[in-house]
Write a protein that holds these residues in place. Structure first.
Motif, PDB file in Angstrom:
ATOM      1  N   PRO A 137      58.162  65.440  -1.857  1.00 12.61           N
ATOM      2  CA  PRO A 137      56.629  64.994  -2.054  1.00 12.61           C
ATOM      3  C   PRO A 137      56.596  64.288  -3.385  1.00 12.61           C
ATOM      4  N   SER A 138      55.391  63.358  -3.706  1.00  9.21           N
ATOM      5  CA  SER A 138      55.235  63.189  -5.315  1.00  9.21           C
ATOM      6  C   SER A 138      54.983  64.133  -6.228  1.00  9.21           C
ATOM      7  N   ASN A 139      55.220  64.137  -7.130  1.00 10.42           N
ATOM      8  CA  ASN A 139      54.652  65.089  -8.407  1.00 10.42           C
ATOM      9  C   ASN A 139      53.443  66.477  -8.425  1.00 10.42           C
ATOM     10  N   ASP A 140      52.846  64.855  -7.695  1.00 15.08           N
ATOM     11  CA  ASP A 140      51.346  65.274  -8.193  1.00 15.08           C
ATOM     12  C   ASP A 140      50.611  66.251  -6.223  1.00 15.08           C
ATOM     13  N   PHE A 141      51.845  65.881  -5.836  1.00 10.96           N
ATOM     14  CA  PHE A 141      51.226  66.989  -4.113  1.00 10.96           C
ATOM     15  C   PHE A 141      51.804  68.368  -4.599  1.00 10.96           C
ATOM     16  N   THR A 142      50.926  69.487  -3.932  1.00 18.46           N
ATOM     17  CA  THR A 142      51.264  70.529  -3.653  1.00 18.46           C
ATOM     18  C   THR A 142      50.870  70.611  -1.775  1.00 18.46           C
ATOM     19  N   LEU A 143      50.889  71.621  -1.580  1.00 17.49           N
ATOM     20  CA  LEU A 143      50.621  72.476  -0.849  1.00 17.49           C
ATOM     21  C   LEU A 143      49.506  73.202   0.156  1.00 17.49           C
ATOM     22  N   LEU A 144      48.180  73.424   0.577  1.00 15.14           N
ATOM     23  CA  LEU A 144      47.575  73.552   1.062  1.00 15.14           C
ATOM     24  C   LEU A 144      47.076  74.404   1.861  1.00 15.14           C
ATOM     25  N   ASP A 145      46.259  75.442   2.380  1.00 16.32           N
ATOM     26  CA  ASP A 145      46.193  76.011   3.162  1.00 16.32           C
ATOM     27  C   ASP A 145      45.764  75.293   4.774  1.00 16.32           C
ATOM     28  N   GLY A 146      46.112  74.778   5.293  1.00 19.55           N
ATOM     29  CA  GLY A 146      45.268  74.307   6.850  1.00 19.55           C
ATOM     30  C   GLY A 146      46.823  73.558   7.311  1.00 19.55           C
ATOM     31  N   ASP A 147      47.159  73.258   6.164  1.00 13.67           N
ATOM     32  CA  ASP A 147      48.012  71.666   6.199  1.00 13.67           C
ATOM     33  C   ASP A 147      49.065  72.027   7.184  1.00 13.67           C
ATOM     34  N   GLN A 148      49.574  70.588   8.144  1.00  9.01           N
ATOM     35  CA  GLN A 148      50.781  70.946   9.083  1.00  9.01           C
ATOM     36  C   GLN A 148      51.510  69.852   8.758  1.00  9.01           C
ATOM     37  N   ILE A 149      53.046  70.878   8.657  1.00  4.31           N
ATOM     38  CA  ILE A 149      54.288  70.358   8.698  1.00  4.31           C
ATOM     39  C   ILE A 149      54.846  69.492   9.770  1.00  4.31           C
ATOM     40  N   GLU A 150      56.121  68.504  10.067  1.00 10.92           N
ATOM     41  CA  GLU A 150      56.696  68.343  11.224  1.00 10.92           C
ATOM     42  C   GLU A 150      58.010  68.134  10.404  1.00 10.92           C
ATOM     43  N   ILE A 151      58.702  68.784  10.513  1.00  8.45           N
ATOM     44  CA  ILE A 151      60.383  68.595  10.161  1.00  8.45           C
ATOM     45  C   ILE A 151      61.364  67.571  11.307  1.00  8.45           C
ATOM     46  N   GLU A 152      61.462  66.265  11.088  1.00  7.01           N
ATOM     47  CA  GLU A 152      61.931  65.705  12.626  1.00  7.01           C
ATOM     48  C   GLU A 152      63.864  65.932  12.341  1.00  7.01           C
ATOM     49  N   ILE A 153      64.809  65.877  13.261  1.00 13.10           N
ATOM     50  CA  ILE A 153      66.367  65.862  12.826  1.00 13.10           C
ATOM     51  C   ILE A 153      66.433  65.718  13.976  1.00 13.10           C
ATOM     52  N   SER A 154      67.035  63.931  14.001  1.00 14.04           N
ATOM     53  CA  SER A 154      67.553  63.929  15.100  1.00 14.04           C
ATOM     54  C   SER A 154      68.629  64.436  16.318  1.00 14.04           C
ATOM     55  N   ASN A 155      68.138  64.178  17.415  1.00 15.55           N
ATOM     56  CA  ASN A 155      69.148  64.922  18.267  1.00 15.55           C
ATOM     57  C   ASN A 155      68.973  66.562  18.388  1.00 15.55           C
ATOM     58  N   ILE A 156      68.048  67.143  17.428  1.00 18.49           N
ATOM     59  CA  ILE A 156      67.572  68.728  17.830  1.00 18.49           C
ATOM     60  C   ILE A 156      66.109  68.406  17.568  1.00 18.49           C
ATOM     61  N   GLY A 157      65.567  67.536  17.306  1.00 15.77           N
ATOM     62  CA  GLY A 157      63.969  68.351  17.607  1.00 15.77           C
ATOM     63  C   GLY A 157      63.019  67.699  16.845  1.00 15.77           C
ATOM     64  N   VAL A 158      61.521  68.819  16.405  1.00 13.66           N
ATOM     65  CA  VAL A 158      60.450  68.791  15.612  1.00 13.66           C
ATOM     66  C   VAL A 158      60.371  69.652  15.443  1.00 13.66           C
ATOM     67  N   LEU A 159      60.546  70.483  13.535  1.00 17.49           N
ATOM     68  CA  LEU A 159      60.590  71.324  14.173  1.00 17.49           C
ATOM     69  C   LEU A 159      58.585  71.159  13.384  1.00 17.49           C
ATOM     70  N   LYS A 160      57.639  72.133  13.792  1.00 17.52           N
ATOM     71  CA  LYS A 160      56.434  71.529  13.803  1.00 17.52           C
ATOM     72  C   LYS A 160      55.525  73.498  12.969  1.00 17.52           C
ATOM     73  N   ASN A 161      54.444  73.434  11.664  1.00 15.87           N
ATOM     74  CA  ASN A 161      54.612  74.896  11.171  1.00 15.87           C
ATOM     75  C   ASN A 161      52.937  74.534  10.006  1.00 15.87           C
ATOM     76  N   ARG A 162      52.264  75.685  10.146  1.00 16.69           N
ATOM     77  CA  ARG A 162      51.160  75.187  10.125  1.00 16.69           C
ATOM     78  C   ARG A 162      51.275  75.933   9.209  1.00 16.69           C
ATOM     79  N   VAL A 163      50.385  75.702   7.847  1.00 16.82           N
ATOM     80  CA  VAL A 163      50.462  76.625   6.356  1.00 16.82           C
ATOM     81  C   VAL A 163      49.413  76.521   5.994  1.00 16.82           C
ATOM     82  N   LYS A 164      49.596  78.622   5.595  1.00 21.78           N
ATOM     83  CA  LYS A 164      48.612  79.371   5.302  1.00 21.78           C
ATOM     84  C   LYS A 164      48.608  80.097   3.975  1.00 21.78           C
ATOM     85  N   LEU A 165      47.317  80.021   3.562  1.00 21.21           N
ATOM     86  CA  LEU A 165      47.340  81.245   2.485  1.00 21.21           C
ATOM     87  C   LEU A 165      46.925  82.950   3.065  1.00 21.21           C
ATOM     88  N   PRO A 166      47.534  83.795   3.687  1.00 18.99           N
ATOM     89  CA  PRO A 166      47.043  84.589   3.621  1.00 18.99           C
ATOM     90  C   PRO A 166      46.345  85.585   3.140  1.00 18.99           C
TER      91      PRO A 166
END
Length: 297
Positions: free
Chosen positions: A263-292
């Protein structure tokens, strides 16, 4: 052919095969390594064994999207590669030089060096699967996901299959001092893999995987990046050869191969963000971000 693990109606971890048509067939083995071992014992390929097994059974009534998915393999160790893409080198230089992109650093040297950067990323206890939360550190103000193709390998370095990995990273901690790399890379729930393993035999060209990363905040898409494994500086055999050199690894070890999406240099993850990573023919990995709360880091 993809391999998944999910919780069945009796809350038991179940191995299954997913066909190109999306049909899910439970398998009798407890895990991928047992499947590989049985295939070797029968002198057949893992794909052939799976195809024979599912030809004698019926698919379940649920689709992958409706299953409670687990990590596709319980990897005792997850290793990772760094600076394997030009984009990654440039980002690391930015972190290490306070934005002076014309400065030459050790990241430039390692990008061109014979020896790649390989580091220990995670253990089974620190690794989460699809739908689970990834954590961000309480002592970092610049954190990002790193979407990567993961190699599932045996103790001899043979590639058994391909999966998706998220190498959560703290850019400020790594940029402050390279000796802080373990703290910038490893903490509780700092790695996710899944949702499936694509058997190696099913892949015609592993240097042509399309990778997409999307980050949502309050249900709004705020980051989207795309890459392809044909942009890799190093090949997989090269990375594996250095991982297993004078080193003992486990069957089912996962080696993440580096990222080209940052991501751009001014971006940082925050609590509650949703990350989706997709790779062709494998699927989509989804995880929510949490600051415990009260997490030890």
């Amino acid at each position: 052919m993809r391999i998944i693990r999910y919780l069945n109606e009796h809350s038991k971890a179940t191995l299954a095969a997913v066909t190109n048509e999306g049909k899910v067939y439970p398998l009798p083995q407890e895990g991928l390594i047992e499947l590989i071992q049985q295939a070797n014992a029968q002198n057949v390929s893992p794909l052939s064994l799976v195809e024979f097994t599912i030809s004698k059974s019926k698919p379940i009534q649920y689709s992958v999207e409706n299953l409670s998915l687990l990590v596709p393999i319980v990897a005792e160790e997850v290793w990772a590669s760094g600076v394997t893409y030009e984009r990654s080198r440039d980002a690391r230089n930015y972190e290490a030089t306070d934005g002076k992109l014309d400065a030459t650093t050790f990241y430039d040297k390692i990008y061109e060096a014979e020896r790649p950067e390989i580091f220990f990323k995670s253990t089974a206890a620190r690794t989460v699967g699809p739908g689970q939360e990834v954590y961000i550190r309480s002592d970092s103000n610049w954190q990002i996901p790193e979407p990567e193709l993961g190699l599932v390998i045996n103790r001899d370095g043979e590639i058994l299959g391909y999966t998706i990995g998220n190498d959560m990273s703290c850019r400020d901690i790594e940029g402050e001092n390279p000796l802080y790399l373990p703290q910038a890379k490893m903490w509780k729930n700092s790695c996710s893999i899944g949702p499936a393993i694509l058997l190696a035999e099913s892949v015609e060209d592993p240097y042509n995987f399309d990778i997409t990363c999307r980050i949502y905040r309050n249900d709004e898409l705020i980051v989207e990046g795309k890459a392809n494994t044909n942009q890799l500086k190093r090949n997989f055999d090269e990375l594996i050869s250095f991982l297993i050199r004078d080193n003992e690894i486990f069957d089912g070890t996962v080696l993440l191969t580096g990222t080209c999406i940052i991501p751009s240099n001014d971006f940082t993850l925050l609590d509650g963000d949703q990350i989706e990573i997709e790779i062709s023919n494998i699927g989509v990995l989804k995880n929510r971000v949490k600051l415990p709360n009260n997490i030890l880091v």
